[in-house]
Enzyme design. Structure first.
Site, PDB file in Angstrom:
ATOM      1  N   THR A 117      -6.305   0.074  16.926  1.00  0.00           N
ATOM      2  CA  THR A 117      -7.591   0.019  16.240  1.00  0.00           C
ATOM      3  C   THR A 117      -7.432  -0.349  14.764  1.00  0.00           C
ATOM      4  OG1 THR A 117      -9.386   1.443  15.432  1.00  0.00           O
ATOM      5  CG2 THR A 117      -7.333   2.535  15.925  1.00  0.00           C
ATOM      6  N   TYR A 141      -8.016  10.327  14.458  1.00  0.00           N
ATOM      7  CA  TYR A 141      -8.128   9.272  15.471  1.00  0.00           C
ATOM      8  C   TYR A 141      -7.176   8.117  15.139  1.00  0.00           C
ATOM      9  CZ  TYR A 141      -9.857   5.087  17.738  1.00  0.00           C
ATOM     10  OH  TYR A 141      -9.922   3.897  18.435  1.00  0.00           O
TER      11      TYR A 141
HETATM   12  N1  UFG Z   1     -24.054   2.668  10.959  1.00  0.00           N
HETATM   13  C1  UFG Z   1     -25.327   2.900  10.459  1.00  0.00           C
HETATM   14  N2  UFG Z   1     -26.215   3.499  11.297  1.00  0.00           N
HETATM   15  C2  UFG Z   1     -25.923   3.877  12.568  1.00  0.00           C
HETATM   16  C3  UFG Z   1     -24.612   3.635  13.058  1.00  0.00           C
HETATM   17  C4  UFG Z   1     -23.696   3.038  12.219  1.00  0.00           C
HETATM   18  O1  UFG Z   1     -25.637   2.591   9.318  1.00  0.00           O
HETATM   19  O2  UFG Z   1     -26.802   4.424  13.253  1.00  0.00           O
HETATM   20  C5  UFG Z   1     -23.073   1.988  10.092  1.00  0.00           C
HETATM   21  C6  UFG Z   1     -21.812   2.794   9.847  1.00  0.00           C
HETATM   22  O3  UFG Z   1     -21.996   3.684   8.783  1.00  0.00           O
HETATM   23  C7  UFG Z   1     -20.809   1.688   9.564  1.00  0.00           C
HETATM   24  C8  UFG Z   1     -21.283   0.537  10.439  1.00  0.00           C
HETATM   25  O4  UFG Z   1     -22.639   0.832  10.750  1.00  0.00           O
HETATM   26  O5  UFG Z   1     -20.906   1.310   8.237  1.00  0.00           O
HETATM   27  C9  UFG Z   1     -20.503   0.408  11.733  1.00  0.00           C
HETATM   28  O6  UFG Z   1     -20.439   1.684  12.347  1.00  0.00           O
HETATM   29  P1  UFG Z   1     -19.934   1.919  13.847  1.00  0.00           P
HETATM   30  O7  UFG Z   1     -20.073   3.377  14.132  1.00  0.00           O
HETATM   31  O8  UFG Z   1     -20.619   0.955  14.760  1.00  0.00           O
HETATM   32  O9  UFG Z   1     -18.418   1.481  13.811  1.00  0.00           O
HETATM   33  P2  UFG Z   1     -17.218   1.962  12.850  1.00  0.00           P
HETATM   34  O10 UFG Z   1     -16.939   0.808  11.939  1.00  0.00           O
HETATM   35  O11 UFG Z   1     -17.496   3.248  12.210  1.00  0.00           O
HETATM   36  O12 UFG Z   1     -16.065   2.268  13.886  1.00  0.00           O
HETATM   37  C10 UFG Z   1     -15.455   1.321  14.681  1.00  0.00           C
HETATM   38  C11 UFG Z   1     -14.897   1.995  15.920  1.00  0.00           C
HETATM   39  C12 UFG Z   1     -13.799   2.950  15.564  1.00  0.00           C
HETATM   40  C13 UFG Z   1     -12.759   2.232  14.744  1.00  0.00           C
HETATM   41  C14 UFG Z   1     -13.417   1.579  13.540  1.00  0.00           C
HETATM   42  C15 UFG Z   1     -12.413   0.822  12.741  1.00  0.00           C
HETATM   43  O13 UFG Z   1     -15.903   2.691  16.592  1.00  0.00           O
HETATM   44  O14 UFG Z   1     -13.215   3.440  16.734  1.00  0.00           O
HETATM   45  O15 UFG Z   1     -14.433   0.705  13.986  1.00  0.00           O
HETATM   46  O16 UFG Z   1     -12.579  -0.507  12.858  1.00  0.00           O
HETATM   47  F1  UFG Z   1     -11.874   3.114  14.312  1.00  0.00           F
END
Ligand code: UFG
Length: 332
Positions: A117, A141
């Protein structure tokens, strides 16, 4: 015919890879405890319901199927949960990976593909991120995955064993024919939450943080379609099967979109002007995560087909509508 054992093959990414393997003519065996996966998601091959903690069952499966390669997806993936309960993550993601590797070494499986990841990079200083960037995860994680990468490296030096670790950026979307997709009772991912809000299943979409050092103040991510990611696994497998050496590759498109851009695109694709509110930052979110994917393009000749945010959202939207229709049908 080449047989591949896929742990977590009933889950979101694993099931898309099982599909790609089946379509490419491989024999597939899925090993999954169905804790978050689904039997219906396994479109090709056999499904063995089993847990990676169950070493006896694992050995039986290796003895019965004698796989030529193993692809390892089975893992917990919820970052905040890993902060609250790190041992759950080290047990399932790290210790259980060791169980699987022990079976590989015992049964002479020399080809291993690992789901890693972008979380291994923590809060990177340079964007786009190359594979040489320091590994400084900021949560258990990411750390649980870094540990497995290190174990794989040691194994490749000690045994007749080679691996490819694929570091996924933000995986999204669903099968182009909408047969499989992500199903999560409590989704946290942006695109899934956005299409669920468009469907009215979530009251309003929260934007977590609007004061980041990015052009529009919201976080930037590199969204990759799950089918393009699945294809990267096929190329990684071909690389190992043709005696390629152990490698680590970023999987992303090399460009990012802000949360606001994703929200606007989702409104455009769905045709629904759903409610959106600005909310405080979510803990542990780096401002930007964008892959430098030069290495996988050059070395494996990976050529993405679905590098289109509108298409990614459209498949997620069509999938979510299908899930809702089937839920309604089951009730009536
Ligand atoms: N976000 C919002 N509102 C929401 C959901 C997410 O504003 O309802 C934002 C988050 O704060 C973030 C972006 O959208 O800035 C993306 O969030 P995600 O939860 O879709 O994905 P992440 O980037 O947090 O996480 C993903 C994977 C992880 C991995 C990470 C690193 O889910 O497993 O990418 O690349 F570790």
């Amino acid at each position: 015919m080449t047989r591949v054992l896929v742990t977590g093959g009933a889950g979101y990414i694993g099931s898309h890879v099982v599909k790609a393997l089946g379509e490419a003519g491989y024999q597939v065996v899925t090993y999954d405890n169905l804790s978050t996966g689904h039997q219906w998601a396994v479109l090709y091959g056999d499904l063995v319901v089993g847990d990676l903690a169950d070493k006896k069952r694992l050995r039986e499966v290796f003895a019965q199927y004698r796989p030529k390669a193993v692809m390892h997806f089975a893992a917990h993936i919820v970052v905040p949960e890993s902060v609250k309960n790190p041992l759950k993550y080290y047990r399932n993601n790290t210790v259980n990976a060791v169980n699987l590797l022990e079976a590989c070494v015992e049964f002479g499986v020399e080809n291993f593909i690992f789901s890693s990841t972008a979380a291994v990079y923590g809060e990177p200083e340079q964007i786009p991120i190359t594979e040489a960037a320091p590994l400084e995860p900021i949560n258990p994680y990411g750390q649980s995955k870094v540990l497995v990468e290190k174990i794989l490296s040691d194994c490749s030096k000690a045994y007749p064993f080679r691996y490819v670790a694929l570091r996924y950026f933000n995986v999204a979307g669903a099968d182009g024919k909408i047969r499989i997709g992500q199903v999560s009772p409590k989704p946290t991912h942006l695109i899934t939450r956005a299409v669920k809000t468009a469907l009215g299943q979530i009251d309003r979409l929260e934007i977590y943080g609007t004061d980041y050092p990015t052009p529009d103040g919201t976080c930037i991510r590199d969204y990759i379609h799950v089918d393009d990611l699945a294809h990267a696994h096929i190329l990684a497998l071909e690389h190992l099967l043709s005696s390629g050496e152990s490698r680590i590759f970023n999987c992303g498109y090399g460009h990012g979109y802000s949360v606001r851009e994703v929200v606007e695109k989702t409104k455009e694709v769905t045709g629904i002007d759903f409610p959106v509110v600005e909310a405080p930052r979510r803990e542990g979110d780096p401002p930007a995560l964008v892959a430098d994917s030069t290495r996988i393009q050059r070395e494996l000749n990976w050529q993405p087909k679905d590098d289109d945010l509108g298409y990614i959202i459209k498949t997620a939207w069509e999938w979510e509508k299908r899930v809702m229709r089937e839920r309604v049908r089951r009730k009536t």
